[in-house]
Design a protein around this motif. Structure first.
Motif, PDB file in Angstrom:
ATOM      1  N   ALA A 169      91.708 118.852 145.058  1.00 42.94           N
ATOM      2  CA  ALA A 169      91.712 117.417 145.396  1.00 42.94           C
ATOM      3  C   ALA A 169      91.040 116.651 144.265  1.00 42.94           C
ATOM      4  CB  ALA A 169      90.962 117.177 146.699  1.00 42.94           C
ATOM      5  N   ALA A 170      91.653 115.565 143.837  1.00 47.86           N
ATOM      6  CA  ALA A 170      91.111 114.783 142.727  1.00 47.86           C
ATOM      7  C   ALA A 170      90.214 113.668 143.245  1.00 47.86           C
ATOM      8  CB  ALA A 170      92.237 114.189 141.900  1.00 47.86           C
ATOM      9  N   LEU A 171      89.045 113.541 142.631  1.00 49.80           N
ATOM     10  CA  LEU A 171      88.185 112.385 142.861  1.00 49.80           C
ATOM     11  C   LEU A 171      88.514 111.364 141.780  1.00 49.80           C
ATOM     12  CD1 LEU A 171      85.773 110.902 144.184  1.00 49.80           C
ATOM     13  CD2 LEU A 171      84.301 112.085 142.520  1.00 49.80           C
ATOM     14  N   VAL A 172      88.916 110.169 142.207  1.00 49.30           N
ATOM     15  CA  VAL A 172      89.230 109.092 141.267  1.00 49.30           C
ATOM     16  C   VAL A 172      88.123 108.043 141.377  1.00 49.30           C
ATOM     17  CG1 VAL A 172      90.923 107.363 140.567  1.00 49.30           C
ATOM     18  CG2 VAL A 172      91.700 109.559 141.515  1.00 49.30           C
ATOM     19  N   VAL A 173      87.363 107.908 140.299  1.00 48.47           N
ATOM     20  CA  VAL A 173      86.214 106.997 140.254  1.00 48.47           C
ATOM     21  C   VAL A 173      86.691 105.717 139.568  1.00 48.47           C
ATOM     22  CG1 VAL A 173      83.840 106.706 139.466  1.00 48.47           C
ATOM     23  CG2 VAL A 173      84.681 108.995 140.109  1.00 48.47           C
ATOM     24  N   VAL A 174      86.837 104.665 140.359  1.00 50.84           N
ATOM     25  CA  VAL A 174      87.515 103.451 139.911  1.00 50.84           C
ATOM     26  C   VAL A 174      86.525 102.392 139.415  1.00 50.84           C
ATOM     27  CG1 VAL A 174      89.085 101.585 140.607  1.00 50.84           C
ATOM     28  CG2 VAL A 174      89.387 103.889 141.562  1.00 50.84           C
ATOM     29  N   ASP A 175      86.595 102.082 138.131  1.00 44.51           N
ATOM     30  CA  ASP A 175      85.951 100.885 137.556  1.00 44.51           C
ATOM     31  C   ASP A 175      84.441 100.773 137.825  1.00 44.51           C
ATOM     32  OD1 ASP A 175      88.597 100.435 136.987  1.00 44.51           O
ATOM     33  OD2 ASP A 175      88.804  98.667 138.253  1.00 44.51           O
ATOM     34  N   VAL A 176      83.714 101.865 137.731  1.00 43.57           N
ATOM     35  CA  VAL A 176      82.265 101.790 137.942  1.00 43.57           C
ATOM     36  C   VAL A 176      81.630 101.423 136.600  1.00 43.57           C
ATOM     37  CG1 VAL A 176      80.221 102.970 138.809  1.00 43.57           C
ATOM     38  CG2 VAL A 176      82.455 103.438 139.830  1.00 43.57           C
ATOM     39  N   GLN A 177      81.690 100.117 136.315  1.00 46.63           N
ATOM     40  CA  GLN A 177      81.353  99.576 135.001  1.00 46.63           C
ATOM     41  C   GLN A 177      80.182  98.596 135.070  1.00 46.63           C
ATOM     42  OE1 GLN A 177      85.916  99.230 134.699  1.00 46.63           O
ATOM     43  NE2 GLN A 177      85.186  98.549 132.672  1.00 46.63           N
ATOM     44  N   LYS A 178      79.449  98.516 133.970  1.00 49.14           N
ATOM     45  CA  LYS A 178      78.243  97.685 133.905  1.00 49.14           C
ATOM     46  C   LYS A 178      78.523  96.212 134.210  1.00 49.14           C
ATOM     47  CE  LYS A 178      75.894 100.594 130.488  1.00 49.14           C
ATOM     48  NZ  LYS A 178      75.389 100.650 129.090  1.00 49.14           N
ATOM     49  N   GLY A 179      79.702  95.737 133.854  1.00 46.07           N
ATOM     50  CA  GLY A 179      80.034  94.331 134.066  1.00 46.07           C
ATOM     51  C   GLY A 179      79.973  93.902 135.518  1.00 46.07           C
ATOM     52  N   PHE A 180      80.120  94.853 136.440  1.00 44.85           N
ATOM     53  CA  PHE A 180      80.046  94.503 137.861  1.00 44.85           C
ATOM     54  C   PHE A 180      78.616  94.253 138.324  1.00 44.85           C
ATOM     55  CE2 PHE A 180      84.405  96.394 138.312  1.00 44.85           C
ATOM     56  CZ  PHE A 180      85.002  95.235 138.804  1.00 44.85           C
ATOM     57  N   ASP A 181      77.635  94.515 137.472  1.00 45.95           N
ATOM     58  CA  ASP A 181      76.245  94.207 137.815  1.00 45.95           C
ATOM     59  C   ASP A 181      75.883  92.759 137.484  1.00 45.95           C
ATOM     60  OD1 ASP A 181      75.750  96.728 138.837  1.00 45.95           O
ATOM     61  OD2 ASP A 181      74.994  97.519 136.928  1.00 45.95           O
ATOM     62  N   GLU A 182      76.802  92.016 136.881  1.00 41.51           N
ATOM     63  CA  GLU A 182      76.545  90.613 136.518  1.00 41.51           C
ATOM     64  C   GLU A 182      76.793  89.716 137.733  1.00 41.51           C
ATOM     65  OE1 GLU A 182      78.335  89.394 132.823  1.00 41.51           O
ATOM     66  OE2 GLU A 182      77.848  91.315 131.858  1.00 41.51           O
ATOM     67  N   SER A 183      75.777  89.628 138.579  1.00 41.28           N
ATOM     68  CA  SER A 183      75.928  88.947 139.867  1.00 41.28           C
ATOM     69  C   SER A 183      76.230  87.458 139.729  1.00 41.28           C
ATOM     70  CB  SER A 183      74.681  89.147 140.729  1.00 41.28           C
ATOM     71  OG  SER A 183      73.535  88.697 140.046  1.00 41.28           O
ATOM     72  N   VAL A 225      99.620 118.913 137.352  1.00 39.05           N
ATOM     73  CA  VAL A 225      98.610 119.897 137.732  1.00 39.05           C
ATOM     74  C   VAL A 225      98.627 120.223 139.227  1.00 39.05           C
ATOM     75  CG1 VAL A 225      97.106 119.451 135.758  1.00 39.05           C
ATOM     76  CG2 VAL A 225      96.794 118.129 137.833  1.00 39.05           C
ATOM     77  N   GLY A 226      99.612 119.698 139.950  1.00 39.19           N
ATOM     78  CA  GLY A 226      99.804 120.072 141.354  1.00 39.19           C
ATOM     79  C   GLY A 226      98.849 119.424 142.336  1.00 39.19           C
ATOM     80  N   ILE A 227      98.341 118.249 142.023  1.00 40.96           N
ATOM     81  CA  ILE A 227      97.417 117.548 142.925  1.00 40.96           C
ATOM     82  C   ILE A 227      98.199 116.769 143.978  1.00 40.96           C
ATOM     83  CG2 ILE A 227      95.735 115.640 143.046  1.00 40.96           C
ATOM     84  CD1 ILE A 227      94.773 116.639 140.237  1.00 40.96           C
ATOM     85  N   THR A 228      97.831 116.971 145.257  1.00 43.65           N
ATOM     86  CA  THR A 228      98.476 116.258 146.359  1.00 43.65           C
ATOM     87  C   THR A 228      97.482 115.434 147.177  1.00 43.65           C
ATOM     88  OG1 THR A 228      98.214 118.165 147.826  1.00 43.65           O
ATOM     89  CG2 THR A 228     100.304 117.996 146.590  1.00 43.65           C
ATOM     90  N   GLN A 229      96.186 115.698 146.982  1.00 40.30           N
ATOM     91  CA  GLN A 229      95.147 114.997 147.747  1.00 40.30           C
ATOM     92  C   GLN A 229      94.237 114.234 146.783  1.00 40.30           C
ATOM     93  OE1 GLN A 229      92.108 117.328 149.962  1.00 40.30           O
ATOM     94  NE2 GLN A 229      92.987 116.341 151.778  1.00 40.30           N
ATOM     95  N   VAL A 230      93.961 112.972 147.117  1.00 47.75           N
ATOM     96  CA  VAL A 230      93.219 112.085 146.221  1.00 47.75           C
ATOM     97  C   VAL A 230      92.117 111.374 147.006  1.00 47.75           C
ATOM     98  CG1 VAL A 230      93.405 110.089 144.693  1.00 47.75           C
ATOM     99  CG2 VAL A 230      95.304 111.705 144.844  1.00 47.75           C
TER     100      VAL A 230
END
Length: 195
Positions: free
Chosen positions: A7-21, A112-117
């Motif tokens: 199963a693939a873990l997809v880590v989406v857009d965890v970027q420093k710019g999102f800390d600019e409140s 690579v045969g991934i079916t679960q995300v």
């Protein structure tokens, strides 16, 4: 809960710019970063594939624009890159869906045969939800740990304003109720992948 060995873990857009409140406004779920970090660790410790997605904004004032510090991954993500025993991929994109990034995520999953995300990251109702909807439409078994995502208050048409919590709940209801993804918790996923 059954989590496949690839199963693939997809880590989406965890970027420093999102800390600019001052740019984004109020956010929800202060525990999101800790939960995302624990998912990355669990996936890497069990040699499962991890995909790191980076939003390369082409909008001049965006905190996520290329060449600006905000485009960089947050430190806890950058520190984990390259540390797992399983396959790892970096996808860059300039739209909401990670399936419209480079390299082609769907092609990589199929090769690579991934079916679960599993999708975690920022923002719940934007890039995470859009990627989850597309993943569901493409036939993947998609899981979204809502507590490993966060978003920001948003104003829409007619002056309608929803808080980040309201938007996150609406995303969860749409994804789960609409059959695009199963909305779960970080704890459930970590317990399922660790022997």
């Amino acid at each position: 809960m059954e989590i496949t060995s690839n199963a693939a873990l997809v880590v989406v857009d965890v970027q420093k710019g999102f800390d600019e409140s001052e740019f984004w406004g109020p956010r929800n779920n202060p525990a999101a970063d800790e939960n995302i970090a624990s998912l990355i660790a669990a996936w890497q410790d069990t040699d499962r594939p991890v995909v790191f997605v980076r939003h390369d904004s082409n909008k001049p004032g965006s905190p996520l624009r290329t060449g600006y510090e905000g485009n960089d991954f947050k430190e806890y993500v950058e520190e984990r890159r390259g540390k797992g025993g399983g396959p790892e991929l970096l996808v860059t994109k300039s739209v909401n869906s990670a399936f419209y990034g480079t390299p082609d995520l769907d092609d990589w999953f199929k090769a690579v045969g991934i079916t679960q995300v599993v999708l975690a990251g920022i923002q719940t109702n934007m890039c995470v939800e859009t990627t989850a909807r597309m993943g569901g439409n493409l036939g993947y078994d998609v899981l979204v740990p809502l507590d490993a995502t966060h978003t920001f208050d948003l104003t829409g048409p007619n002056g309608w304003r929803l808080t980040a919590d309201e938007l996150a709940r609406a995303s969860a209801v749409s994804l789960h109720g609409g059959g695009f993804a199963r909305v779960v918790t970080t704890g459930e996923l970590v317990a399922a992948v660790r022997p």
